[in-house]
Design a protein around this motif. Structure first.
Motif, PDB file in Angstrom:
ATOM      1  N   GLU A  23      -9.400  -4.227  42.847  1.00  0.00           N
ATOM      2  CA  GLU A  23      -9.558  -4.377  41.399  1.00  0.00           C
ATOM      3  C   GLU A  23     -10.159  -3.120  40.787  1.00  0.00           C
ATOM      4  N   LYS A  24     -11.172  -2.577  41.477  1.00  0.00           N
ATOM      5  CA  LYS A  24     -11.809  -1.359  40.985  1.00  0.00           C
ATOM      6  C   LYS A  24     -10.814  -0.202  40.960  1.00  0.00           C
ATOM      7  N   SER A  25     -10.058  -0.052  42.045  1.00  0.00           N
ATOM      8  CA  SER A  25      -9.049   1.012  42.111  1.00  0.00           C
ATOM      9  C   SER A  25      -7.967   0.798  41.054  1.00  0.00           C
ATOM     10  N   LYS A  26      -7.584  -0.455  40.860  1.00  0.00           N
ATOM     11  CA  LYS A  26      -6.566  -0.783  39.856  1.00  0.00           C
ATOM     12  C   LYS A  26      -7.054  -0.401  38.459  1.00  0.00           C
ATOM     13  N   ALA A  38      -7.056   3.344  38.168  1.00  0.00           N
ATOM     14  CA  ALA A  38      -5.682   3.830  38.023  1.00  0.00           C
ATOM     15  C   ALA A  38      -5.171   3.571  36.613  1.00  0.00           C
ATOM     16  N   MET A  39      -5.492   2.419  36.053  1.00  0.00           N
ATOM     17  CA  MET A  39      -5.078   2.095  34.685  1.00  0.00           C
ATOM     18  C   MET A  39      -5.732   3.058  33.696  1.00  0.00           C
ATOM     19  N   ARG A  40      -7.026   3.319  33.876  1.00  0.00           N
ATOM     20  CA  ARG A  40      -7.715   4.255  32.987  1.00  0.00           C
ATOM     21  C   ARG A  40      -7.094   5.650  33.101  1.00  0.00           C
ATOM     22  N   ALA A  41      -6.845   6.077  34.346  1.00  0.00           N
ATOM     23  CA  ALA A  41      -6.250   7.401  34.551  1.00  0.00           C
ATOM     24  C   ALA A  41      -4.845   7.454  33.952  1.00  0.00           C
ATOM     25  N   SER A  61      -1.209   9.298  29.738  1.00  0.00           N
ATOM     26  CA  SER A  61      -0.250   9.022  28.668  1.00  0.00           C
ATOM     27  C   SER A  61      -0.787   9.504  27.323  1.00  0.00           C
ATOM     28  N   GLU A  62      -2.096   9.361  27.087  1.00  0.00           N
ATOM     29  CA  GLU A  62      -2.680   9.872  25.837  1.00  0.00           C
ATOM     30  C   GLU A  62      -2.530  11.387  25.763  1.00  0.00           C
ATOM     31  N   LEU A  63      -2.800  12.068  26.877  1.00  0.00           N
ATOM     32  CA  LEU A  63      -2.670  13.527  26.898  1.00  0.00           C
ATOM     33  C   LEU A  63      -1.223  13.960  26.680  1.00  0.00           C
TER      34      LEU A  63
END
Length: 150
Positions: free
Chosen positions: A53-56, A59-62, A67-69
Motif C-alpha cells: 500500500e505504501k509503495s502503491k 507510485a501514485m504520487r510519483a 504527469s503534472e510536470l
C-alpha cells in the motif's frame, strides 16, 4: 500415544494478530508451532500488505507528479506557440496595412504617369500640328510670291 482431540479445534481471534485454539485438552507443541507459523504468516502478510500500500501510494504520487510536470512542459510549449501566433498575426495585420498603403500609392503614381504620358503625347501632337501649319504657311507664302512675281 498422541493425545486424541474430542472436537476439532476452532480458531478464534482475541485481537487482530493473536490467535488461540479452543480445545478441551489445550494446545500441544504441534498446535503451538502451527499457531506460531500462522501468526508469523499473518504478521508478514500484514507487513507486506502495508508495504505494498505504501509503495502503491508512493507510485501514485510519483505518477501524478510526472504527469503534472509533463502537462506543465506541454502547456509551456503551447503557451509559447500561442504567443508566437499572436505576434505573427499582429505582424500580418501590420504588413497588410503597409501593402494597402503601397497599393494606393502605386495606383496614384500610375495615374500621374498616365496623365504625364498623355500630356507628352499632346505636346508631340501639338508640335506636329505646328510643323504642319508652318509648312502650310510656307507653301502659301511661296505661292503668293510666285503670283506676285508673275
Amino acid at each position: 500415544m498422541s493425545k486424541q482431540l474430542k472436537y476439532p479445534p476452532t480458531l478464534t481471534t482475541t485481537s487482530s494478530s493473536n490467535l488461540a485454539i479452543a480445545n478441551d485438552g489445550g494446545a500441544t507443541g504441534l498446535e503451538a508451532s502451527l499457531l506460531s507459523l500462522i501468526h508469523q504468516h499473518q504478521i508478514s502478510s500484514s507487513s507486506l500488505r502495508h508495504q505494498t500500500e505504501k509503495s502503491k501510494k508512493e507510485a501514485m504520487r510519483a505518477g501524478n507528479r510526472v504527469s503534472e510536470l509533463l502537462v506543465d512542459a506541454v502547456n509551456a510549449g503551447v503557451q509559447q506557440s500561442f504567443l508566437h501566433q499572436k505576434q505573427i498575426e499582429s505582424e500580418i495585420r501590420s504588413l497588410t496595412a503597409s501593402i494597402n498603403r503601397f497599393h494606393k500609392q502605386t495606383q496614384q503614381w500610375l495615374a500621374a504617369s498616365h496623365s504625364l504620358n498623355t500630356a507628352i503625347k499632346e505636346i508631340g501632337d501639338f508640335e506636329n500640328w505646328i510643323k504642319v501649319i508652318e509648312y502650310d504657311c510656307k507653301s502659301i507664302t511661296a505661292a503668293v510670291r510666285n503670283i506676285h512675281q508673275a
